[in-house]
Motif scaffolding. Sequence first.
Motif, PDB file in Angstrom:
ATOM      1  N   PRO A 263      -8.348  -0.069   3.850  1.00 18.04           N
ATOM      2  CA  PRO A 263      -9.522  -0.884   3.558  1.00 18.04           C
ATOM      3  C   PRO A 263     -10.066  -1.612   4.771  1.00 18.04           C
ATOM      4  O   PRO A 263     -11.269  -1.798   4.904  1.00 18.04           O
TER       5      PRO A 263
ATOM      6  N   GLU B 174      -3.052  -1.674  18.803  1.00 16.69           N
ATOM      7  CA  GLU B 174      -2.306  -1.880  17.568  1.00 16.69           C
ATOM      8  C   GLU B 174      -1.507  -0.631  17.172  1.00 16.69           C
ATOM      9  O   GLU B 174      -1.806   0.487  17.608  1.00 16.69           O
ATOM     10  N   SER B 175      -0.529  -0.845  16.290  1.00 21.14           N
ATOM     11  CA  SER B 175       0.391   0.226  15.885  1.00 21.14           C
ATOM     12  C   SER B 175      -0.318   1.412  15.217  1.00 21.14           C
ATOM     13  O   SER B 175      -1.398   1.273  14.643  1.00 21.14           O
TER      14      SER B 175
ATOM     15  N   ILE C 164       2.800   3.193   5.222  1.00 17.28           N
ATOM     16  CA  ILE C 164       2.272   2.725   3.945  1.00 17.28           C
ATOM     17  C   ILE C 164       3.103   3.370   2.836  1.00 17.28           C
ATOM     18  O   ILE C 164       3.263   4.592   2.799  1.00 17.28           O
TER      19      ILE C 164
ATOM     20  N   ARG D 211     -10.759 -13.601   7.659  1.00 16.14           N
ATOM     21  CA  ARG D 211     -10.591 -12.192   7.287  1.00 16.14           C
ATOM     22  C   ARG D 211     -10.873 -12.014   5.794  1.00 16.14           C
ATOM     23  O   ARG D 211     -10.423 -12.819   4.990  1.00 16.14           O
TER      24      ARG D 211
ATOM     25  N   VAL E  15      -0.828   3.740  12.180  1.00 10.71           N
ATOM     26  CA  VAL E  15      -0.630   3.519  10.742  1.00 10.71           C
ATOM     27  C   VAL E  15      -0.589   4.874  10.023  1.00 10.71           C
ATOM     28  O   VAL E  15      -1.531   5.671  10.120  1.00 10.71           O
TER      29      VAL E  15
ATOM     30  N   VAL F 198       0.275  -5.849  20.012  1.00 13.43           N
ATOM     31  CA  VAL F 198      -0.647  -6.972  20.253  1.00 13.43           C
ATOM     32  C   VAL F 198      -0.002  -8.216  19.630  1.00 13.43           C
ATOM     33  O   VAL F 198       1.028  -8.105  18.969  1.00 13.43           O
TER      34      VAL F 198
ATOM     35  N   VAL G 184       1.922  -0.949   0.206  1.00 15.77           N
ATOM     36  CA  VAL G 184       2.279  -1.985   1.173  1.00 15.77           C
ATOM     37  C   VAL G 184       2.490  -1.357   2.560  1.00 15.77           C
ATOM     38  O   VAL G 184       3.047  -0.265   2.669  1.00 15.77           O
TER      39      VAL G 184
HETATM   40  O1  TXA Z   1       0.293  -3.421  15.914  1.00 10.74           O
HETATM   41  C1  TXA Z   1      -0.055  -3.890  14.836  1.00 10.74           C
HETATM   42  O2  TXA Z   1      -0.115  -3.195  13.811  1.00 10.74           O
HETATM   43  C2  TXA Z   1      -0.413  -5.392  14.794  1.00 10.74           C
HETATM   44  C3  TXA Z   1       0.852  -6.181  15.080  1.00 10.74           C
HETATM   45  C4  TXA Z   1       0.643  -7.659  14.930  1.00 10.74           C
HETATM   46  O3  TXA Z   1       1.893  -5.724  14.260  1.00 10.74           O
HETATM   47  N1  TXA Z   1      -0.985  -5.709  13.521  1.00 10.74           N
HETATM   48  C5  TXA Z   1      -2.205  -5.305  13.147  1.00 10.74           C
HETATM   49  O4  TXA Z   1      -2.576  -5.743  11.899  1.00 10.74           O
HETATM   50  O5  TXA Z   1      -2.923  -4.630  13.849  1.00 10.74           O
HETATM   51  P1  TXA Z   1      -4.068  -5.665  11.367  1.00 10.74           P
HETATM   52  O6  TXA Z   1      -4.052  -6.415  10.097  1.00 10.74           O
HETATM   53  O7  TXA Z   1      -4.969  -6.183  12.414  1.00 10.74           O
HETATM   54  O8  TXA Z   1      -4.292  -4.165  11.065  1.00 10.74           O
HETATM   55  C6  TXA Z   1      -3.619  -3.571   9.981  1.00 10.74           C
HETATM   56  C7  TXA Z   1      -4.333  -2.335   9.514  1.00 10.74           C
HETATM   57  C8  TXA Z   1      -5.661  -2.682   8.864  1.00 10.74           C
HETATM   58  O9  TXA Z   1      -6.614  -1.695   9.237  1.00 10.74           O
HETATM   59  C9  TXA Z   1      -5.337  -2.589   7.385  1.00 10.74           C
HETATM   60  O10 TXA Z   1      -6.449  -2.264   6.584  1.00 10.74           O
HETATM   61  C10 TXA Z   1      -4.273  -1.488   7.363  1.00 10.74           C
HETATM   62  O11 TXA Z   1      -3.513  -1.710   8.526  1.00 10.74           O
HETATM   63  N2  TXA Z   1      -3.428  -1.623   6.166  1.00 10.74           N
HETATM   64  C11 TXA Z   1      -2.611  -2.637   5.853  1.00 10.74           C
HETATM   65  N3  TXA Z   1      -2.067  -2.466   4.627  1.00 10.74           N
HETATM   66  C12 TXA Z   1      -2.546  -1.301   4.164  1.00 10.74           C
HETATM   67  C13 TXA Z   1      -2.393  -0.575   2.946  1.00 10.74           C
HETATM   68  N4  TXA Z   1      -1.627  -1.010   1.972  1.00 10.74           N
HETATM   69  N5  TXA Z   1      -3.037   0.596   2.817  1.00 10.74           N
HETATM   70  C14 TXA Z   1      -3.839   1.043   3.816  1.00 10.74           C
HETATM   71  N6  TXA Z   1      -4.039   0.400   4.969  1.00 10.74           N
HETATM   72  C15 TXA Z   1      -3.423  -0.755   5.157  1.00 10.74           C
END
Ligand code: TXA
Length: 349
Positions: free
Chosen positions: A235, A186-187, A106, A64, A189, A42, A124
């Motif tokens: 989170p 989204e990716s 992570i 956010r 995780v 995305v 991270v």
């Molecule tokens: O595809 C994707 O991942 C997109 C593109 C732009 O790379 N990014 C994305 O970011 O979807 P966001 O912020 O919308 O979603 C990231 C998710 C969130 O649910 C967040 O809580 C989790 O990843 N996340 C980020 N850092 C984390 C951490 N240290 N521990 C656990 N979860 C984490």
Amino acid sequence: MFLTYQTQRIKINSKNPEKIKIRKAAAIIKNGGIVAFPTETVYGLGANALNPKAVRKIFLAKGRPFDDPLIIHINDFEDVSKLALEVSPLAKKIMKKYWPGPLTVILKKSKLVPKITTGGQKTVAIRMPYNKIASSLIKESATPIAAPSANLFGKPSPTLAEHVLEDLDGKIDLVIDGGKTSIGLESTVLDLTSNIPVLLRPGKISYEELCLLGKITLTNSLKGRKLKNLISKSPGMKYKHYAPNAKIILVKGQTKKCMKKISSLIKKYHNENKKTGVISTTKKNPPKSDMTLFVGKTNKTIAKNLFEAFRNFDKKGIDVILVKEISNSDLGFAIMNRLEKAAYQTVIA
Ligand code: TXA
Ligand code: MG
């Protein structure tokens, strides 16, 4: 304090990004600004991940919560050892196999990463995208780029530059228009901070595929798939996500029964003077609603078109969106996860 921006938009060729344009975008990142750019999943809203002031702008633009951590995007394997501690052999193997690509890992964070970027977490999130605009932007910016999806908090992730502008025009410096994103969700995780990896968010790289590498567990919210169970390690997952303004009703059960149920719900809502929409995966006799959107037959096309459909229903003032469940395996698991999170109600046919 509300800053207003003159948001610029530039088109960049996604197969062969023009260097001069990438330089312009990278200059903004280097100066502490915020730039929306396409990735294969995305659109992301990026800032220098190591500059707390720049990262703060991302949270403010999106509305956010500051405890929802961001993903750091890199384009060089070397950066992992700078951003993270204790990278296990399994973590290395997984990154090598799937990067560049739609997988976020992570790991324990290093001191280099500012607290604001990880929402105060000691861990991270890192990902190396394969989209050429994304990777050249990171390279030219000469810094890792923190980027959440480039939507307002709670809205569906953007799969087109237009979606970014709908949400963030006047709130960011620049949006790079690289056309429609190829995956659309989204990716994946994956938490690699414990001995057994934990899947926090399903995506294109599927649970089934990851299980071939060894034991993987599902975070609680994915096991139960209920929002109330969500105080997980991710989170951001405790907040409702991806939802359009229209109320989504997810209809579960055997196909024929589901179609009957959808038709009867359309009648019910029409009697209440509500405008109905249907997300359809077949062109053959879809139920007659005010707006039926065909998102394709395969999981690949459904994933690619789903968030755009959400936004298109909102543009036409649809009140209720009806959608039948799909099979929960492979990419279907990610699609169902997004539908369940966006759903106002689940009905059994
Ligand atoms: O595809 C994707 O991942 C997109 C593109 C732009 O790379 N990014 C994305 O970011 O979807 P966001 O912020 O919308 O979603 C990231 C998710 C969130 O649910 C967040 O809580 C989790 O990843 N996340 C980020 N850092 C984390 C951490 N240290 N521990 C656990 N979860 C984490
Ligand atoms: Mg997001």
